[in-house]
Design an enzyme around this catalytic site. Structure first.
Site, PDB file in Angstrom:
ATOM      1  N   LYS A 221       6.009  21.612  34.462  1.00 59.54           N
ATOM      2  CA  LYS A 221       6.013  22.752  35.383  1.00 59.54           C
ATOM      3  C   LYS A 221       4.770  22.629  36.244  1.00 59.54           C
ATOM      4  O   LYS A 221       3.654  22.578  35.715  1.00 59.54           O
ATOM      5  CB  LYS A 221       6.027  24.075  34.623  1.00 59.54           C
TER       6      LYS A 221
ATOM      7  N   GLY B 210       8.988  30.377  40.590  1.00 60.98           N
ATOM      8  CA  GLY B 210       9.680  31.320  41.465  1.00 60.98           C
ATOM      9  C   GLY B 210      10.935  30.687  42.047  1.00 60.98           C
ATOM     10  O   GLY B 210      11.675  29.998  41.354  1.00 60.98           O
TER      11      GLY B 210
ATOM     12  N   LYS C  64      14.927  31.598  34.628  1.00 62.96           N
ATOM     13  CA  LYS C  64      14.712  30.178  34.945  1.00 62.96           C
ATOM     14  C   LYS C  64      14.070  29.408  33.794  1.00 62.96           C
ATOM     15  O   LYS C  64      14.515  28.313  33.443  1.00 62.96           O
ATOM     16  CB  LYS C  64      13.842  30.098  36.208  1.00 62.96           C
ATOM     17  N   THR C  65      13.036  29.983  33.186  1.00 62.08           N
ATOM     18  CA  THR C  65      12.361  29.291  32.092  1.00 62.08           C
ATOM     19  C   THR C  65      13.272  29.163  30.881  1.00 62.08           C
ATOM     20  O   THR C  65      13.266  28.130  30.189  1.00 62.08           O
ATOM     21  CB  THR C  65      11.069  30.044  31.700  1.00 62.08           C
ATOM     22  N   VAL C  66      14.067  30.200  30.621  1.00 66.95           N
ATOM     23  CA  VAL C  66      14.989  30.141  29.490  1.00 66.95           C
ATOM     24  C   VAL C  66      16.043  29.066  29.726  1.00 66.95           C
ATOM     25  O   VAL C  66      16.388  28.303  28.815  1.00 66.95           O
ATOM     26  CB  VAL C  66      15.640  31.519  29.256  1.00 66.95           C
TER      27      VAL C  66
END
Length: 233
Positions: free
Chosen positions: A37, A131, A15-17
């Site tokens: 975030k 998440g 997700k972060t990538v």
């Protein structure tokens, strides 16, 4: 507010990538990109033993880059830590529990104000959830609720392998039940030679979910110029 809200089918699905590559793509197009975030957890990870950051296994001698730092670097943003991630915790736990362990509670209004402030001076806001979509930020306020409050289209990061059909379709269903627009699903890390299962998963999610499917291969987090573009339009 213009931009996207990136969520995942769970943890460790890239997700972060995905959020970082989207932010970098927009910045490369000449846009002023802000990142956000609501909460970062797990800042204590990486002291001992192997660690994992998005797609990559990283040496334990090199602590993982915090999510908000990677997002800032990807966007070329000058935002401070508090502007990107108002809540930051050491334990690798759901944000509502991490906050409780710190003796506090996440305030939804603080998140809305902070996200609005980040977006105010930018052409686009790339917001990454925590998440999955139904993870509680506090009791009675889920990641999905923040996505609804911000009114951004949703991008879902998902693994390409076995089990992803159920996880991804459930996430799509939960998003649409709240009135969210699902812009796309990004399957990652997408292999150079996808297996029959991975190819079928892509086709099945697209057909049953009625959603555009994008793919993202492994990326070298240390070399943003080598990252592929991830264009949502």
């Amino acid at each position: 507010m213009s931009g996207v809200f990136v969520t995942g089918t769970g943890t460790e699905v890239g997700k972060t990538v995905v959020a970082a590559v989207i932010a970098h793509t927009l910045a490369a197009e000449g846009k002023n990109v802000a990142v956000f975030k609501p909460a970062v957890t797990g800042l204590d990870e990486g002291a001992d033993g192997p660690i994992r950051q998005g797609h990559l296994d990283v040496s334990a001698r090199r602590p993982p880059e915090p999510d908000h730092h990677l997002l800032r670097r990807a966007a070329g943003s000058g935002q401070g830590d508090d502007e990107i991630a108002p809540y930051r915790y050491g334990p690798p736990a759901s944000p509502h529990l991490a906050a409780a362990l710190a003796g506090e509670e996440i305030d939804p209004e603080r998140l809305r104000v902070a996200a609005g402030a980040a977006a105010a001076g930018a052409d686009a806001l790339v917001c990454e959830g925590v998440g999955g979509l139904l993870v509680p930020l506090r009791r009675g306020y889920l990641v999905r609720d923040l996505a609804v409050d911000l009114g951004l289209p949703l991008v879902i990061a998902a693994a390409p392998g076995l089990g992803t059909i159920n996880h991804t379709l459930l996430t799509i269903e939960a998003a649409r039940a709240a009135g969210l627009i699902v812009a796309s699903v990004v399957l990652t890390p997408w292999p150079d030679s996808p297996s029959p299962i991975e190819q079928s998963n892509r086709e099945t999610i697209e057909a049953l979910g009625g959603v555009r499917i994008l793919t993202l291969a492994h990326v070298d987090l240390d070399d943003p110029p080598s990252w592929p573009k991830l264009t949502l339009g």
